[in-house]
Motif scaffolding. Structure first.
Motif, mmCIF file in Angstrom:
data_model
loop_
_atom_site.group_PDB
_atom_site.id
_atom_site.type_symbol
_atom_site.label_atom_id
_atom_site.label_comp_id
_atom_site.label_asym_id
_atom_site.label_seq_id
_atom_site.Cartn_x
_atom_site.Cartn_y
_atom_site.Cartn_z
ATOM 1 N N ALA A 1 118.495 -39.803 -1.429
ATOM 2 C CA ALA A 1 117.984 -40.602 -0.399
ATOM 3 C C ALA A 1 118.345 -39.957 1.032
ATOM 4 C CB ALA A 1 118.571 -42.040 -0.191
ATOM 5 N N ALA A 2 119.511 -39.545 1.316
ATOM 6 C CA ALA A 2 119.934 -39.124 2.522
ATOM 7 C C ALA A 2 119.536 -37.734 2.839
ATOM 8 C CB ALA A 2 121.330 -39.082 2.654
ATOM 9 N N SER A 3 119.450 -36.868 1.503
ATOM 10 C CA SER A 3 118.895 -35.491 1.656
ATOM 11 C C SER A 3 117.410 -35.724 1.849
ATOM 12 C CB SER A 3 119.097 -34.934 0.291
ATOM 13 O OG SER A 3 118.429 -33.800 0.138
ATOM 14 N N THR A 4 116.683 -36.518 1.220
ATOM 15 C CA THR A 4 115.197 -36.643 1.654
ATOM 16 C C THR A 4 114.943 -37.108 2.959
ATOM 17 O OG1 THR A 4 114.791 -37.414 -0.657
ATOM 18 C CG2 THR A 4 113.125 -37.959 0.888
ATOM 19 N N ALA A 5 115.983 -37.941 3.568
ATOM 20 C CA ALA A 5 115.624 -38.340 5.000
ATOM 21 C C ALA A 5 116.122 -37.185 5.888
ATOM 22 C CB ALA A 5 116.754 -39.458 5.186
ATOM 23 N N ALA A 6 117.130 -36.513 5.520
ATOM 24 C CA ALA A 6 117.307 -35.242 6.341
ATOM 25 C C ALA A 6 116.280 -34.092 6.309
ATOM 26 C CB ALA A 6 118.698 -34.540 6.015
ATOM 27 N N ALA B 1 112.963 -34.670 5.891
ATOM 28 C CA ALA B 1 112.010 -35.447 6.761
ATOM 29 C C ALA B 1 112.162 -35.391 8.092
ATOM 30 C CB ALA B 1 111.719 -36.949 6.261
ATOM 31 N N ALA B 2 113.504 -35.520 8.441
ATOM 32 C CA ALA B 2 113.812 -35.378 9.810
ATOM 33 C C ALA B 2 113.583 -33.845 10.431
ATOM 34 C CB ALA B 2 115.105 -35.851 10.245
ATOM 35 N N GLU B 3 114.021 -33.169 9.551
ATOM 36 C CA GLU B 3 113.778 -31.676 9.839
ATOM 37 C C GLU B 3 112.379 -31.159 9.990
ATOM 38 O OE1 GLU B 3 114.752 -27.446 7.579
ATOM 39 O OE2 GLU B 3 116.419 -28.813 7.934
ATOM 40 N N ASP B 4 111.411 -31.703 9.049
ATOM 41 C CA ASP B 4 110.156 -31.447 9.181
ATOM 42 C C ASP B 4 109.407 -32.248 10.571
ATOM 43 O OD1 ASP B 4 110.216 -30.183 6.981
ATOM 44 O OD2 ASP B 4 109.559 -31.964 5.592
ATOM 45 N N ALA B 5 109.968 -33.337 10.650
ATOM 46 C CA ALA B 5 109.311 -33.962 12.083
ATOM 47 C C ALA B 5 109.839 -33.387 13.287
ATOM 48 C CB ALA B 5 109.730 -35.306 12.033
#
Length: 163
Positions: free
Chosen positions: A148-153, A155-159
């Motif tokens: 979950a932390a990897s997915t959130a990171a 997503a934040a990088e893409d945004a």
């Protein structure tokens, strides 16, 4: 004269009178027949058993039986809803500020928790299996949290602007 009688009746305190400062503390085990000792000096040789204990006690109950893993359980005297209601209603009707203070310090507002103490004794092999299952569950939770932390990171990088 009536006021003096009411105060006299409340001196021992309403919850103390109605509930008492002691309660029956029960220990049950599967299998039955286990020995119980408490850190405050009580013991029984075979479950199920009952002790008369002060409501405001905090102690450790140790449950042992040959062929099974020894278990220790914390038991605490916690303020209970029934104790508060009994104290509030009784002392409120009789106007007992002194009674309320007595109830608060005597333990009459408390209940031993857990009560009854229900223990499932485990053989050493059963306990080892339980510990292995707990470790596997914790590993699964840690892996899920990392994913979950990897997915959130990601997503934040893409945004992020300029990504």
């Amino acid at each position: 004269m009536v006021a003096l009688a009411a105060i006299t009746l409340c001196l021992p305190a309403c919850a103390s009178i109605l509930r008492g400062v002691d309660e029956d503390f029960k220990v049950e085990s599967t299998p039955s027949g286990a020995r119980v000792t408490t850190s405050n000096g009580f013991q029984c040789d075979a479950t199920p058993c009952t002790f008369r204990m002060p409501r405001k006690s905090n102690f450790t109950a140790t449950v042992t039986m040959d062929g099974y893993v020894t278990q220790e359980h914390a038991v605490v005297g916690r303020v209970s809803r029934n104790g508060i209601v009994t104290m509030a209603v009784g002392n409120g009707i009789l106007g007992g500020g002194i009674g309320a203070a007595v109830d608060a310090t005597s333990g009459a507002m408390r209940d031993l928790t857990p009560n009854p103490l229900v223990v499932e004794l485990l053989t050493p092999a059963q306990d080892a299996e339980r510990l292995a299952q707990e470790a596997a569950r914790q590993a699964e939770e840690a892996a899920a949290a990392a994913a979950a932390a990897s997915t959130a990171a990601a997503a934040a990088e893409d945004a992020a602007p300029g990504a």
